[in-house]
Structures are given as C-alpha cells and as structure tokens.
Design a protein around this motif. Structure first.
Motif, PDB file in Angstrom:
ATOM      1  N   UNK A 176       0.819  -1.212   0.000  1.00  0.00           N
ATOM      2  CA  UNK A 176       0.000   0.000   0.000  1.00  0.00           C
ATOM      3  C   UNK A 176       0.854   1.264   0.000  1.00  0.00           C
ATOM      4  N   UNK A 177       2.025   1.228   0.615  1.00  0.00           N
ATOM      5  CA  UNK A 177       2.922   2.380   0.572  1.00  0.00           C
ATOM      6  C   UNK A 177       3.239   2.742  -0.875  1.00  0.00           C
ATOM      7  N   UNK A 178       3.592   1.740  -1.657  1.00  0.00           N
ATOM      8  CA  UNK A 178       3.968   2.012  -3.045  1.00  0.00           C
ATOM      9  C   UNK A 178       2.762   2.388  -3.902  1.00  0.00           C
ATOM     10  N   UNK A 179       1.613   1.809  -3.607  1.00  0.00           N
ATOM     11  CA  UNK A 179       0.410   2.193  -4.347  1.00  0.00           C
ATOM     12  C   UNK A 179       0.042   3.651  -4.070  1.00  0.00           C
ATOM     13  N   UNK A 180       0.166   4.057  -2.799  1.00  0.00           N
ATOM     14  CA  UNK A 180      -0.107   5.460  -2.463  1.00  0.00           C
ATOM     15  C   UNK A 180       0.898   6.393  -3.144  1.00  0.00           C
ATOM     16  N   UNK A 181       2.153   6.005  -3.169  1.00  0.00           N
ATOM     17  CA  UNK A 181       3.161   6.846  -3.836  1.00  0.00           C
ATOM     18  C   UNK A 181       2.876   6.953  -5.332  1.00  0.00           C
ATOM     19  N   UNK A 187      -0.288  13.165  -8.739  1.00  0.00           N
ATOM     20  CA  UNK A 187      -1.326  14.105  -8.287  1.00  0.00           C
ATOM     21  C   UNK A 187      -0.687  15.419  -7.849  1.00  0.00           C
ATOM     22  N   UNK A 188       0.412  15.322  -7.087  1.00  0.00           N
ATOM     23  CA  UNK A 188       1.107  16.535  -6.644  1.00  0.00           C
ATOM     24  C   UNK A 188       1.759  17.266  -7.819  1.00  0.00           C
ATOM     25  N   UNK A 189       2.247  16.509  -8.783  1.00  0.00           N
ATOM     26  CA  UNK A 189       2.837  17.133  -9.977  1.00  0.00           C
ATOM     27  C   UNK A 189       1.786  17.973 -10.691  1.00  0.00           C
ATOM     28  N   UNK A 190       0.601  17.405 -10.887  1.00  0.00           N
ATOM     29  CA  UNK A 190      -0.437  18.108 -11.636  1.00  0.00           C
ATOM     30  C   UNK A 190      -1.065  19.249 -10.837  1.00  0.00           C
ATOM     31  N   UNK A 200       7.479  13.370  -5.191  1.00  0.00           N
ATOM     32  CA  UNK A 200       7.707  12.116  -4.466  1.00  0.00           C
ATOM     33  C   UNK A 200       8.001  12.395  -3.000  1.00  0.00           C
ATOM     34  N   UNK A 201       8.860  13.364  -2.731  1.00  0.00           N
ATOM     35  CA  UNK A 201       9.219  13.672  -1.352  1.00  0.00           C
ATOM     36  C   UNK A 201       8.023  14.184  -0.560  1.00  0.00           C
TER      37      UNK A 201
END
Length: 239
Positions: A176-181, A187-190, A200-201
């Motif tokens: 789930x950690x990797x799925x959330x990332x 999403x943050x990029x857009x 990512x950070x």
C-alpha cells in the motif's frame, strides 16, 4: 498444528473472496520483486544515480546502517512474498507441515525486518513524521508476530488466526505504501506544478501512517465479521 485444528467452511469460497486472495498474492509478489530485486542486482550508488530517493538516502551512510537496511529489505520482502501462502486453505489443511514451516520463516523474517525497521525509522526520508509512522509500524509488526507465535504455541488457534491477520495487514503496508506513492506523486505534480522528485518527497510525508493504518482498520473489520459469522471460522481463502 494438526489438520483438524482448522474447520473448513462449508462450500467453496465466494468468488469475491477468491478474487481478493489472488489480488493479494499477485500484488504481494509484484511488490516483493519490485522492492527487493533492484537492491539484489544493483549497488546503492547505482540506484542513487538513477534518482532512487530511498537508495540515495542510504548510499553514504555507515556500513552497519546499510547492513540494517539490506536486512529490512530482504527479510521484509521474504515475509511479504510468503505470507499469502498461510491463508490458502489447501496448504493449511492438506499440507500442515508446510504451513508450519512457512509460518516459522515468515515470523522469523518479520522479527528481523521489524527490528531493522525500528532503527531505520530514525533515518527515513519523511523526518519526524516518518520516525513516528514507520517506527509505530515496525513496533506493531513485531508485536503481531510475537503474539501470533505465542498463541499458536499454547494451542489457541482462534487467537493465532486473529494475530496473523493483523500481522499480515502490517506486512502488506509494503504494497500500500507504493500504491499510495504511485497515486500521490503524479497528483502533486499536476496540482502543484512541481517536478517528480519534489512530488515524491511530498507524497512520502503522507505515507508513513497512510500505508498501514487503513490496512489495520480493514483487518479489524474483517475479524469482527469473522466473529459474527461462525461459518467463517478458520479464515482461509478457499484457494
């Protein structure tokens, strides 16, 4: 554990349960390979040069800390890869010796990976949030594994099953950690107009709790449903 310690549910497992089981198997296998193989085939310096943020965080650390990191990755990947096998009815009921052997390997791997996780929580990418989130995850992971072992040693199969479910929910945090990332980074990029690295950070600041708290909540709801329906005793997949 003898075969008759478990009660096979009447009838075949519902289709949705089989689908859920195979999703867990395939996702756990994919993430175990995705998370472990790069560290088995490339050096931390090579991975850091490829903009792998986690590798970059440890590439210049002390040798002992890098050893702890590799133990966490290797043993955590082992626990994630083998854990779904413990929920397969066919293995548990028909091959109890294999079930016990795999269980010992999984619990031993969790003890090593969880202990390493307690140390790595202080050097993670998310700072104090990561220390709190990943540190709590590692501590609860160890508690779950120890209680799963203690309950089966005293013959309490029902309690053992409950602790195994909780422990796997925490093991599955690697998925789930990797799925959330994967979801949060673009999403943050857009939304914020930042590059992938910074996105990512920022996403990594959220996942230290997000990767395991919902998993544990789902596990507890699953166990409550088990308790309310005696036909579900045994808790296997039906696979």
């Amino acid at each position: 554990m003898a075969v008759n310690e478990y009660r096979l549910r009447p009838g075949a497992a519902p289709r949705k349960h089989r689908i859920g089981f195979w999703w867990i198997v395939l996702s756990a296998t994919a993430i175990a390979a995705f998370a472990v193989l790069p560290y088995a085939t490339q050096s931390l310096r090579d991975l850091a040069a490829d903009d792998k943020e986690v590798a970059a965080n440890y590439v210049d650390r002390a040798v002992w800390l890098k050893t702890v990191f590799y133990l966490h990755v290797g043993c955590g990947g082992t626990a994630l890869l083998l854990s779904p096998l413990q929920f397969a009815d066919r293995v548990r009921l028909r091959l109890p010796r294999l079930h016990r052997a795999v269980g010992r390997i999984v619990l031993s791997a969790i003890v090593v990976a969880g202990s390493a996780g307690l140390i790595l929580a202080w050097t993670n990418l998310a700072g104090p949030i990561g220390t709190a989130g990943f540190g709590t995850l590692a501590a609860l992971w160890l508690v779950g594994a120890v209680n799963a072992y203690r309950t089966i040693r005293r013959g309490d199969v029902a309690a053992h099953h409950r602790w195994v479910v909780r422990t796997f929910a925490l093991t599955y945090a690697a998925v789930t950690l990797r799925l959330w990332l994967i979801a949060l980074t673009p999403l943050f990029v857009s939304m914020q107009g930042i590059d992938d690295h910074l996105a990512f950070l920022r996403a990594y600041l959220i996942v230290p709790f997000l990767c395991w708290v919902p998993n544990l909540m789902v596990a507890e709801l699953w166990l409550l449903r088990d308790a309310a329906d005696p036909r579900r005793a045994g808790g296997g997949s039906g696979a």
